[in-house]
Design an enzyme around this catalytic site. Sequence first.
Site, PDB file in Angstrom:
ATOM      1  N   HIS A  11       0.804  -1.200   0.000  1.00  0.00           N
ATOM      2  CA  HIS A  11       0.000   0.000   0.000  1.00  0.00           C
ATOM      3  C   HIS A  11       0.846   1.263   0.000  1.00  0.00           C
ATOM      4  O   HIS A  11       0.319   2.357  -0.032  1.00  0.00           O
ATOM      5  CB  HIS A  11      -0.943   0.028   1.190  1.00  0.00           C
ATOM      6  CG  HIS A  11      -1.893  -1.108   1.233  1.00  0.00           C
ATOM      7  ND1 HIS A  11      -2.603  -1.511   0.125  1.00  0.00           N
ATOM      8  CD2 HIS A  11      -2.281  -1.919   2.232  1.00  0.00           C
ATOM      9  CE1 HIS A  11      -3.378  -2.512   0.460  1.00  0.00           C
ATOM     10  NE2 HIS A  11      -3.202  -2.797   1.733  1.00  0.00           N
ATOM     11  N   LEU A  12       2.147   1.100   0.038  1.00  0.00           N
ATOM     12  CA  LEU A  12       3.023   2.260   0.114  1.00  0.00           C
ATOM     13  C   LEU A  12       3.014   3.080  -1.179  1.00  0.00           C
ATOM     14  O   LEU A  12       2.981   4.310  -1.130  1.00  0.00           O
ATOM     15  CB  LEU A  12       4.447   1.833   0.459  1.00  0.00           C
ATOM     16  CG  LEU A  12       5.437   2.948   0.726  1.00  0.00           C
ATOM     17  CD1 LEU A  12       4.934   3.867   1.827  1.00  0.00           C
ATOM     18  CD2 LEU A  12       6.778   2.377   1.108  1.00  0.00           C
TER      19      LEU A  12
END
Length: 74
Positions: free
Chosen positions: A1-2
């Site tokens: 999700h970065l």
Amino acid sequence: HLRPASALVKLASQYDQCEISLTKDEQTVNAKSIMGVIMLAAEFGSILDIKANGEESEKAVLAIVELIESGFGE
């Protein structure tokens, strides 16, 4: 999700005359804070409320919506 969080923060940070917040459930974070956006843990299908105050706020919200709807370019 970065990677999606980073893309969102990078876009939001372009609107330096504007305060932008994201809310998921009852948690609200600064859209210009990478840690805040990551802590929101907004996975696919989450409902987000995007709010902005200041110069170009409407443009900022529309740009963020477009980024999210595009799947973050993935």
